[in-house]
Design a protein around this motif. Sequence first.
Motif, PDB file in Angstrom:
ATOM      1  N   ALA A   1       0.771  -1.314  -0.071  1.00 40.91           N
ATOM      2  CA  ALA A   1       0.084   0.120  -0.043  1.00 40.91           C
ATOM      3  C   ALA A   1       0.904   1.268   0.032  1.00 40.91           C
ATOM      4  O   ALA A   1       1.926   1.310   0.666  1.00 40.91           O
ATOM      5  N   GLY A   2       0.384   2.201  -0.569  1.00 41.93           N
ATOM      6  CA  GLY A   2       0.905   3.747  -0.489  1.00 41.93           C
ATOM      7  C   GLY A   2       0.292   4.453   0.204  1.00 41.93           C
ATOM      8  O   GLY A   2      -1.028   4.775  -0.092  1.00 41.93           O
ATOM      9  N   PHE A   3       0.773   4.962   1.387  1.00 43.57           N
ATOM     10  CA  PHE A   3      -0.034   6.000   2.116  1.00 43.57           C
ATOM     11  C   PHE A   3       0.504   7.443   1.915  1.00 43.57           C
ATOM     12  O   PHE A   3       1.683   7.586   2.604  1.00 43.57           O
ATOM     13  N   HIS A   4      -0.163   8.490   1.344  1.00 41.55           N
ATOM     14  CA  HIS A   4       0.283   9.522   1.265  1.00 41.55           C
ATOM     15  C   HIS A   4       0.222  10.453   2.390  1.00 41.55           C
ATOM     16  O   HIS A   4       1.251  11.397   2.719  1.00 41.55           O
ATOM     17  N   GLY A   5      -0.796  10.276   3.156  1.00 44.49           N
ATOM     18  CA  GLY A   5      -0.954  11.254   4.297  1.00 44.49           C
ATOM     19  C   GLY A   5      -1.584  12.501   4.036  1.00 44.49           C
ATOM     20  O   GLY A   5      -2.049  12.723   2.712  1.00 44.49           O
ATOM     21  N   GLN A   6      -1.799  13.747   4.882  1.00 47.82           N
ATOM     22  CA  GLN A   6      -2.116  14.870   4.640  1.00 47.82           C
ATOM     23  C   GLN A   6      -1.279  15.936   4.703  1.00 47.82           C
ATOM     24  O   GLN A   6      -0.640  16.148   5.703  1.00 47.82           O
ATOM     25  N   THR A   7      -1.026  16.717   3.540  1.00 44.17           N
ATOM     26  CA  THR A   7      -0.092  17.740   3.488  1.00 44.17           C
ATOM     27  C   THR A   7      -0.422  18.929   4.470  1.00 44.17           C
ATOM     28  O   THR A   7      -1.581  19.299   4.131  1.00 44.17           O
ATOM     29  N   LEU A   8       0.120  19.319   5.366  1.00 47.27           N
ATOM     30  CA  LEU A   8      -0.098  20.282   6.362  1.00 47.27           C
ATOM     31  C   LEU A   8       0.645  21.580   6.046  1.00 47.27           C
ATOM     32  O   LEU A   8       0.375  22.677   6.368  1.00 47.27           O
TER      33      LEU A   8
END
Length: 367
Positions: free
Chosen positions: A88-95
Amino acid sequence: MLKTGFVKALGTMSGTSLDGVDAAVIETDGVSIASFGKGDYLPYTTTEQEVLRRHLGLWPQDGVQNAAKVVEDAHLEIMTRFAGVDIAGFHGQTLAHDPGGRGTHQCGDGRRIADGLGVPVVWDFRSNDVAEGGQGAPLAPFYHFALAKWIEADAPVAFLNLGGVGNITWVDPRHDDPAAGGALLAFDTGPANAPINDAMQSRRGVGYDVEGRLAAQGTPDQQVITEFLAHPYFLRPPPKSLDRDDFAGLSAAIGPLSDADAIATLTQAVVESVAQALPACPEMPSRLLVCGGGRKNATLMDGLSAALRCDVHSVEDVGLDGDMLEAQAFAFLAVRAARGLPISAPKTTGVKAAISGGRVAMPRDSV
């Protein structure tokens, strides 16, 4: 760690528009696409969006545990709906995004995601590129190259992603390797949905301008747009990238306008920023293929068709899924990163040389 050949990869994307999480599966070897699997979407609740908005612009040392929990919980909820994936690829949330300065910050811990899924997870895709002098964005271009091959393009095409921020990838599919000189050029074009969505939320209490209907009722303020286009960003040569709030002045400038005129102005600003971007491409693309939420804004799409000297299409016109394309991209990049293949190059992010990136988290019960 990862079997050879084609694998089933799950990718996710939570963009700067803060609407929710996309997740999608593709079958790939990290070079080409064998097939597309299912996709799904989980919207953030209003409360979750408020938490994320409060943390925009913050860095890990500023204390972002609440935002991280929102991001990780939402991703685990949607990602556990998919069975039988290999990675899986998890980008996350750009803050926060400040290449050349403080770096880049995608909130969320891939190790927790790996433990929850029970498969290897690639995360923190952008930091290595920024550390090596790149912008860390955009990262979808290598996937766009594979898509150009998939649709059997035989002349240069461009993919325009209209998410919170706009970005364009010019692809020459006559090359065999996306890392080759002349194969790709990519950069952020300017703001896209983020200021429109923010204005709709603050003025009307709704998340976005459905089909561009409010924009169609208004008249763009050309003086505001002219001042917007004078921003130094537009004079910088690509590759280049933006943070979500780099054009805060544009949002402030529409303050005195009526709702319809304000949204019309923000929409036309997107059109004109894209029109300014296309001459930077090595040659005019034969087609501009639009993905992201902006492709559903009829006023925006009509404006692009009127302003540009190339055919403008939604990616659905060539058999692709514009809702899931960025999630698919991070599935593709996860496989490339796990296999040590480049995920960015000088003409996509400005990095010194083509490099891989990302960190791999193994589920603890498999270590």
